[in-house]
Write an enzyme that holds these catalytic residues in place. Structure first.
Site, PDB file in Angstrom:
ATOM      1  N   GLY A 178       0.838  -1.183   0.000  1.00  0.00           N
ATOM      2  CA  GLY A 178       0.000   0.000   0.000  1.00  0.00           C
ATOM      3  C   GLY A 178       0.871   1.229   0.000  1.00  0.00           C
ATOM      4  O   GLY A 178       2.037   1.182   0.420  1.00  0.00           O
TER       5      GLY A 178
ATOM      6  N   GLN B  49       2.691  10.001   1.379  1.00  0.00           N
ATOM      7  CA  GLN B  49       4.002   9.377   1.495  1.00  0.00           C
ATOM      8  C   GLN B  49       4.953   9.788   0.377  1.00  0.00           C
ATOM      9  O   GLN B  49       6.158   9.572   0.484  1.00  0.00           O
ATOM     10  CB  GLN B  49       3.867   7.853   1.504  1.00  0.00           C
ATOM     11  CG  GLN B  49       3.202   7.329   2.762  1.00  0.00           C
ATOM     12  CD  GLN B  49       3.126   5.831   2.726  1.00  0.00           C
ATOM     13  OE1 GLN B  49       2.172   5.262   2.210  1.00  0.00           O
ATOM     14  NE2 GLN B  49       4.151   5.177   3.264  1.00  0.00           N
TER      15      GLN B  49
ATOM     16  N   CYS C 235       6.089  -0.015   7.224  1.00  0.00           N
ATOM     17  CA  CYS C 235       5.658   1.144   6.439  1.00  0.00           C
ATOM     18  C   CYS C 235       6.815   1.647   5.591  1.00  0.00           C
ATOM     19  O   CYS C 235       7.950   1.713   6.061  1.00  0.00           O
ATOM     20  CB  CYS C 235       5.185   2.243   7.392  1.00  0.00           C
ATOM     21  SG  CYS C 235       4.561   3.723   6.575  1.00  0.00           S
ATOM     22  N   LEU C 236       6.501   2.001   4.358  1.00  0.00           N
ATOM     23  CA  LEU C 236       7.538   2.542   3.478  1.00  0.00           C
ATOM     24  C   LEU C 236       8.122   3.842   4.029  1.00  0.00           C
ATOM     25  O   LEU C 236       9.270   4.170   3.754  1.00  0.00           O
ATOM     26  CB  LEU C 236       6.969   2.775   2.076  1.00  0.00           C
ATOM     27  CG  LEU C 236       6.443   1.531   1.345  1.00  0.00           C
ATOM     28  CD1 LEU C 236       5.865   1.916  -0.016  1.00  0.00           C
ATOM     29  CD2 LEU C 236       7.525   0.480   1.201  1.00  0.00           C
TER      30      LEU C 236
ATOM     31  N   HIS D 279      -4.352   1.146   8.090  1.00  0.00           N
ATOM     32  CA  HIS D 279      -2.985   1.683   8.039  1.00  0.00           C
ATOM     33  C   HIS D 279      -2.863   2.735   6.940  1.00  0.00           C
ATOM     34  O   HIS D 279      -2.367   3.839   7.171  1.00  0.00           O
ATOM     35  CB  HIS D 279      -2.002   0.529   7.798  1.00  0.00           C
ATOM     36  CG  HIS D 279      -0.586   0.957   7.613  1.00  0.00           C
ATOM     37  ND1 HIS D 279       0.395   0.664   8.530  1.00  0.00           N
ATOM     38  CD2 HIS D 279       0.032   1.643   6.615  1.00  0.00           C
ATOM     39  CE1 HIS D 279       1.552   1.162   8.091  1.00  0.00           C
ATOM     40  NE2 HIS D 279       1.350   1.747   6.922  1.00  0.00           N
ATOM     41  N   GLU D 280      -3.308   2.390   5.731  1.00  0.00           N
ATOM     42  CA  GLU D 280      -3.160   3.317   4.604  1.00  0.00           C
ATOM     43  C   GLU D 280      -4.041   4.559   4.766  1.00  0.00           C
ATOM     44  O   GLU D 280      -3.615   5.669   4.464  1.00  0.00           O
ATOM     45  CB  GLU D 280      -3.459   2.615   3.284  1.00  0.00           C
ATOM     46  CG  GLU D 280      -2.457   1.546   2.908  1.00  0.00           C
ATOM     47  CD  GLU D 280      -1.012   2.018   2.888  1.00  0.00           C
ATOM     48  OE1 GLU D 280      -0.743   3.198   2.578  1.00  0.00           O
ATOM     49  OE2 GLU D 280      -0.128   1.197   3.203  1.00  0.00           O
TER      50      GLU D 280
ATOM     51  N   HIS E 265      -2.709   7.390   6.907  1.00  0.00           N
ATOM     52  CA  HIS E 265      -1.780   8.327   6.260  1.00  0.00           C
ATOM     53  C   HIS E 265      -2.504   9.573   5.751  1.00  0.00           C
ATOM     54  O   HIS E 265      -1.909  10.654   5.674  1.00  0.00           O
ATOM     55  CB  HIS E 265      -1.071   7.662   5.070  1.00  0.00           C
ATOM     56  CG  HIS E 265       0.067   6.784   5.448  1.00  0.00           C
ATOM     57  ND1 HIS E 265       1.204   7.246   6.070  1.00  0.00           N
ATOM     58  CD2 HIS E 265       0.252   5.451   5.276  1.00  0.00           C
ATOM     59  CE1 HIS E 265       2.042   6.249   6.269  1.00  0.00           C
ATOM     60  NE2 HIS E 265       1.478   5.139   5.799  1.00  0.00           N
TER      61      HIS E 265
END
Length: 178
Positions: A49, A54, A103-104, A145-146, A149
């Site tokens: 994701g 991000q 997470c990225l 989670h996504e 953001h």
């Protein structure tokens, strides 16, 4: 398309609330190119994701795709590629479930986070068509989670036990089988 730079925890844009996209914006070539770039970036980084904040774009746009061959989450059930715009989330089952999240934007770390096990997400797709998905289990966690953001929240904000926050190498050695 293009691989975009993923910003990391500490960058102020990750803590901003993203703005919704209008139908005209969604259908614009600029946003359609952004969607392609986000997909390419997510896949290049090995993520499941990615949200526009991000890559320093404070818009309510996120991509989710759990491939069958995910290196980061090999035991996760796969999902189709989904483009989620202007989402609204509703918890359908408050029973908490826990997963080790990564997470990225928080690279090389994992943390154990508990979240509600079932949610409904109403959103617009890449064509500005209304969609609804009911997600449970791991997919519900990925959505939460996504979508966090888009509201300036990182998974580390949900950690209840700092003893379950680990570098990836140590996670693989000591926690992965848990």
């Amino acid at each position: 398309m293009a691989i975009r730079e993923v910003i990391r925890m500490g960058h102020p844009l990750l803590r901003q609330i993203a703005t919704p996209l209008s139908t005209e914006e969604i259908q614009s070539s600029e946003v359609q190119s952004l969607i392609k770039d986000m997909i390419d970036t997510m896949r290049e980084e090995g993520g499941i994701g990615i949200a526009a904040p991000q890559i320093a774009i404070p818009k309510q746009l996120t991509i989710i795709e759990i491939p069958t061959d995910s290196e980061r989450y090999p035991d996760a059930p796969s999902s189709e590629l989904m483009v989620i715009i202007n989402p609204e989330i509703k918890v359908l089952d408050k029973t908490l479930q826990g997963f080790w999240e990564g997470c990225l934007s928080v690279p090389q770390l994992r943390g154990y986070v508990e979240r509600p096990r079932k949610v409904q997400v109403d959103y617009l797709d890449e064509f500005a068509n209304p969609q609804t998905i009911i997600a449970e289990g791991f997919l519900a966690t990925v959505f939460q989670h996504e979508l966090d953001h888009l509201f300036g929240v990182l998974y580390v904000d949900h950690l209840k036990d700092s003893k379950k926050f680990s570098f990836l190498e140590e996670f693989d050695q000591f926690w992965a089988d848990e």
